[in-house]
Design a protein around this motif. Structure first.
Motif, PDB file in Angstrom:
ATOM      1  N   PRO A  55      10.958  -2.982   2.340  1.00 51.77           N
ATOM      2  CA  PRO A  55       9.486  -3.237   2.315  1.00 51.77           C
ATOM      3  C   PRO A  55       8.883  -2.265   2.680  1.00 51.77           C
ATOM      4  O   PRO A  55       7.557  -2.037   1.967  1.00 51.77           O
ATOM      5  N   ASP A  56       9.239  -1.265   3.472  1.00 49.15           N
ATOM      6  CA  ASP A  56       8.217  -0.173   3.776  1.00 49.15           C
ATOM      7  C   ASP A  56       8.088   0.681   2.369  1.00 49.15           C
ATOM      8  O   ASP A  56       7.220   1.144   2.214  1.00 49.15           O
ATOM      9  N   GLN A  57       9.427   0.773   1.293  1.00 47.33           N
ATOM     10  CA  GLN A  57       8.985   1.338   0.139  1.00 47.33           C
ATOM     11  C   GLN A  57       8.277   0.751  -0.644  1.00 47.33           C
ATOM     12  O   GLN A  57       7.476   1.237  -1.393  1.00 47.33           O
ATOM     13  N   ASN A  58       8.275  -0.529  -0.648  1.00 49.09           N
ATOM     14  CA  ASN A  58       7.574  -1.356  -1.533  1.00 49.09           C
ATOM     15  C   ASN A  58       5.959  -1.137  -0.999  1.00 49.09           C
ATOM     16  O   ASN A  58       5.095  -1.041  -2.023  1.00 49.09           O
ATOM     17  N   MET A  59       5.823  -1.192   0.293  1.00 45.64           N
ATOM     18  CA  MET A  59       4.075  -1.038   0.706  1.00 45.64           C
ATOM     19  C   MET A  59       3.915   0.307   0.528  1.00 45.64           C
ATOM     20  O   MET A  59       2.641   0.502  -0.134  1.00 45.64           O
ATOM     21  N   PHE A  60       4.557   1.206   0.332  1.00 41.90           N
ATOM     22  CA  PHE A  60       4.123   2.585  -0.072  1.00 41.90           C
ATOM     23  C   PHE A  60       3.803   2.847  -1.363  1.00 41.90           C
ATOM     24  O   PHE A  60       2.707   3.426  -1.748  1.00 41.90           O
ATOM     25  N   CYS A  61       4.656   2.357  -2.143  1.00 39.34           N
ATOM     26  CA  CYS A  61       4.401   2.568  -3.649  1.00 39.34           C
ATOM     27  C   CYS A  61       3.122   1.492  -4.211  1.00 39.34           C
ATOM     28  O   CYS A  61       2.271   1.973  -4.857  1.00 39.34           O
TER      29      CYS A  61
END
Length: 369
Positions: free
Chosen positions: A109-115
């Motif tokens: 989720p954090d990677q998804n939010m970042f991108c």
């Protein structure tokens, strides 16, 4: 420039063949040969003097200095643009990689939010750049779709998400760039692909120097290739000129040889025709003899020979008689026109006597019967 300074410049370049070679080396782009310089010594001196003020491309020293400054400024602007463009393309590649991973599996989720936050920020920045009217001179030009920069700014993610994305951006961008560099290293040296991570990082630090060396070596090879091309063109021109001279000499030799051979051929042909004519003449005589042998017998031929001999003797006698008569006639013509009437009368009387003799002869013959 005075004559003394000109002589100093010329002598500094060299003398004789050395001067010609150095002038040709100073102007490689000019289509000249050493023979041209030898035939035009004043032009050679002019080029030798001019070589002190211009470079090999034909630019003067002040113009070359100004051009170098402009080139440096252009390179600085180009580097700035390349940094911005590289950063932008790197961010776009990170977004594309995220989309690919998202399609093939789950993403944290954090990677998804970042991108997603980074993608939205890039889109908003791109839209703001399109709506920026500071570079336009027309103040009354309508905006795209009637949008204002403030309206586009409202589409940005929350401030908290943006701050979190900015904090993670250097680390994620470094990871992405490192991955690309390792891919480039594997492409440049495939045998290093199975090496350890530390050794790869060590070799990666020297990759830029190696690529720079390869670039310089490539530029050096290009320059050598250009020089070889110019030299090849010059040698080709010399070769063609010498080849033309050889062809002209060969043509003259062929022409002289052909004329001499033609005389001999004509003489031999004349001898052949004379021999052939003589042979045909002998063959005609032979055919005539064969025809005579086939047509006449030996007795007939002997009789013809006797007749021919008799006719020839009579012809000879007639010619002698004609000759004597012509002499007499010539002697009569000496007497003049007064004798002409007597000669005619004499001829008439002779004809009458002959006619009467013939009549008497005929009468006598008929009387005897």
């Amino acid at each position: 420039m005075s004559a003394g300074s000109e002589s100093i410049h010329v002598s500094s370049l060299g003398r004789g063949d050395s001067l010609h070679q150095q002038v040709l080396a100073s102007f490689p782009l000019c289509d000249m040969t050493e023979e041209d310089l030898i035939q035009n010594p004043q032009f050679c001196k002019l080029l030798a003097t001019l070589a002190q003020h211009v470079d090999q491309t034909g630019l003067t020293v002040p113009l070359k200095t100004e051009l170098d400054k402009v080139e440096q400024k252009l390179q600085s602007q180009r580097r700035y643009w390349l940094r911005s463009e590289s950063l932008y393309r790197g961010l776009q590649e990170m977004i594309q990689d995220h989309c690919v991973r998202k399609c093939h599996g789950t993403v944290p989720p954090d990677q998804n939010m970042f991108c997603e936050t980074m993608e939205k920020c890039l889109l908003v920045a791109q839209c703001l750049r399109q709506l920026d009217d500071s570079s336009s001179n027309d103040q009354d030009q309508p905006s795209v779709l009637g949008l204002k920069p403030q309206q586009v700014m409202e589409l940005l993610p929350s401030e908290k998400s943006v701050q979190r994305m900015k904090q993670s951006l250097p680390r994620e961008l470094e990871k992405h760039l490192k991955k690309k560099c390792l891919s480039l290293l594997s492409y440049y040296q495939p045998e290093w692909e199975n090496e350890s991570e530390g050794l790869k990082n060590s070799k990666l630090s020297h990759l830029s120097a190696q690529l720079e060396g390869e670039k310089k070596r490539t530029e050096s090879l290009k320059e050598t290739c250009r020089e070889n091309t110019v030299l090849l063109q010059r040698h080709t021109q010399l070769y063609l000129s010498e080849l033309i001279k050889c062809i002209q000499l060969l043509q003259s030799l062929i022409l002289d040889h052909r004329l001499k051979i033609q005389t001999d051929l004509d003489r031999k042909k004349l001898d052949y025709l004379e021999g052939k004519c003589e042979l045909v003449s002998q063959k005609i005589k032979t055919e005539m003899v064969e025809i005579q042998l086939d047509t006449y017998t030996s007795d007939t031929i002997s009789a013809h020979r006797k007749i021919r001999e008799k006719l020839e003797s009579e012809l000879k006698a007639c010619r002698l008689e004609k000759q004597s008569v012509e002499l007499k006639l010539a002697s009569f013509e000496i007497l003049g026109k007064e004798f002409e009437a007597l000669a005619e009368e004499y001829c008439r009387l002779r004809q009458e006597i002959e006619m009467k003799n013939w009549a008497l002869k005929e009468f006598t013959q008929h009387s005897d019967k």
